[in-house]
Scaffold this active site. Structure first.
Site, short mmCIF file in Angstrom:
data_model
loop_
_atom_site.label_atom_id
_atom_site.label_comp_id
_atom_site.label_asym_id
_atom_site.label_seq_id
_atom_site.Cartn_x
_atom_site.Cartn_y
_atom_site.Cartn_z
N LYS A 38 42.81 -9.52 127.36
CA LYS A 38 42.74 -9.99 125.97
C LYS A 38 43.62 -11.23 125.78
CE LYS A 38 46.39 -6.69 124.68
NZ LYS A 38 46.62 -5.32 124.17
N TYR A 264 63.14 -34.81 112.91
CA TYR A 264 62.84 -34.60 111.49
C TYR A 264 64.02 -34.00 110.75
CZ TYR A 264 57.84 -35.50 112.22
OH TYR A 264 56.63 -36.07 112.49
C1 LIG Z 1 47.33 -4.56 125.23
C2 LIG Z 1 47.03 -3.18 125.58
C3 LIG Z 1 47.29 -2.69 126.88
C4 LIG Z 1 48.05 -3.48 127.91
O1 LIG Z 1 49.44 -3.30 127.71
P1 LIG Z 1 50.52 -3.93 128.72
O2 LIG Z 1 51.83 -3.46 128.20
O3 LIG Z 1 50.36 -5.42 128.59
O4 LIG Z 1 50.19 -3.46 130.08
C5 LIG Z 1 46.82 -1.43 127.19
N1 LIG Z 1 46.19 -0.66 126.26
C6 LIG Z 1 45.96 -1.08 125.01
C7 LIG Z 1 45.28 -0.18 124.04
C8 LIG Z 1 46.39 -2.35 124.60
O5 LIG Z 1 46.18 -2.75 123.35
#
Ligand SMILES: *Cc1c(COP(=O)(O)O)cnc(C)c1O
Length: 370
Positions: A38, A264
């Site tokens: 993601k 700035y």
């Molecule tokens: C983002 C996510 C993961 C991955 O988590 P990490 O700590 O990056 O390994 C796993 N399961 C769900 C439901 C997530 O939203």
């Protein structure tokens, strides 16, 4: 490695492979591996990362949103893709792209079922998410009976997996809470599996869950941050390799005299002769404004240079008074030697946020060494 002449995010595919192997070495051989890609594969590049991971035979991908899954399908990814957080408006597109939704409430279940029926689906793969304490998304334990009743009366969908998410798998002080989550997941999934005439597979662990709770591996693990080289644990971080290196180069050097101001709103005023370097990277590239005024830093020729004044949209200025460097020299914002986690700590953030903040306008450069 060639020196950066502009701002780039270098992605080391060998490091990715190393991290997959390291995490897999913690699993039983028959435990499936889901790679979480993601948010552009944690700020790197979802397509290139997924293509490489597909070659490494990961079993599953997960994305948060439907469009992220569509991008992978359009790039030719054929591995199953779990969409963790779909909305009802996405359901038709999900089916058209063979994406597998997380079904996290009765509203979502009924709506997905209606869309699946309308599109004449049979056994369309879905994943049922249970809330075991994170209180973010998921069915409650008390809803099991209702869910099962709905599932038993339809051929349109089929539950491929049951899953849940740990709230504090990286926090040793929350061990009791985590063990409770694991127990309640076992109880819920037993109840569901007993009422169905088939066995969905089970998963509950993110990266820290994988490393800290082997009893929560079940049939599959969902690995995100670990793939990219971080484990929320200084010791284990040593065994992983950061995949991304954010680099830039010095555009211009200025010599400020005492009482000259910089940037700035004149947020920095020199108290002595000060040499500064202007870098082509700013808050629109993911350098949070909180890094300004001495909080954040970069590395130039191995030495730490603090960000001074306010972070601009496209630039930062750093103090190079005591650093031997020239215009055009390479600058490392973070990478294997200068960890994103360290940088994160300077503004009370975490590796996840620093990595995923690297803006899409920064060119991704992929490196693979043989
Ligand atoms: C983002 C996510 C993961 C991955 O988590 P990490 O700590 O990056 O390994 C796993 N399961 C769900 C439901 C997530 O939203």
């Amino acid at each position: 490695m060639p020196k950066a002449q502009e701002t780039i995010l270098e992605i080391d595919l060998n490091a990715l492979q190393h991290n997959v192997n390291f995490i897999k070495s913690k699993l039983k051989t028959n435990t499936k591996f889901l790679a979480v890609v993601k948010a552009f594969a944690y700020g790197s590049d979802a397509i290139e990362i997924a293509k490489h991971l597909e070659k490494l035979n990961v079993d599953y991908f997960a994305v948060a949103y439907t469009d992220e899954g569509i991008a992978l399908r359009n790039a030719g990814i054929e591995t199953p893709i779990l969409v963790l957080h779909p909305q009802t408006v996405n359901f038709k597109t999900i089916i058209e792209h063979c994406l597998e939704p997380s079904i996290y409430s009765q509203r979502i279940l009924n709506e997905f079922l209606a869309v699946a029926k309308k599109h004449k689906q049979t056994n369309y793969p879905i994943h049922i998410k249970f809330n075991t304490g994170l209180n973010r998304l998921g069915f409650a334990e008390s809803e099991v009976e209702t869910i099962v009743e709905i599932l038993q009366t339809t051929q349109a969908i089929k539950v491929k997996s049951l899953f849940s998410h740990l709230a504090a798998s990286d926090d040793e002080n929350e061990k009791d809470f985590t063990l409770n989550q694991i127990e309640s997941f076992k109880r819920i999934t037993q109840e569901v599996s007993d009422s169905l005439d088939y066995k969905p597979f089970l998963h509950q662990s993110n990266t820290s869950g994988i490393l800290n709770y082997p009893q929560a591996h079940f049939n599959m693990v969902r690995c995100g941050i670990g793939l990219y080289g971080f484990a929320n644990n200084t010791e284990i971080n040593k065994s992983l390799k950061p995949v991304a290196t954010l680099k830039t180069s010095i555009s211009q050097i200025h010599n400020l005299k005492k009482e000259d101001s910089l940037g700035y709103n004149r947020a920095f005023t020199a108290t002595k002769n000060t040499k500064t370097a202007t870098l082509p990277i700013g808050h629109a590239d993911g350098i949070n404004r909180l890094f300004g005024n001495g909080n954040g830093f970069v590395f130039i020729n191995g030495q730490k240079a603090h960000i001074i004044g306010n972070v601009c949209m496209d630039m930062i200025m750093v103090d190079i008074t005591n650093i031997k460097c020239e215009e055009g020299d390479e600058v490392i914002v973070f990478g294997p030697q200068h960890s994103a986690e360290n940088l994160a700590e300077s503004i009370d953030s975490i590796s996840y946020e620093i990595l995923t903040s690297v803006s899409q306008r920064i060119k991704r450069v992929f490196r693979r060494y043989f």
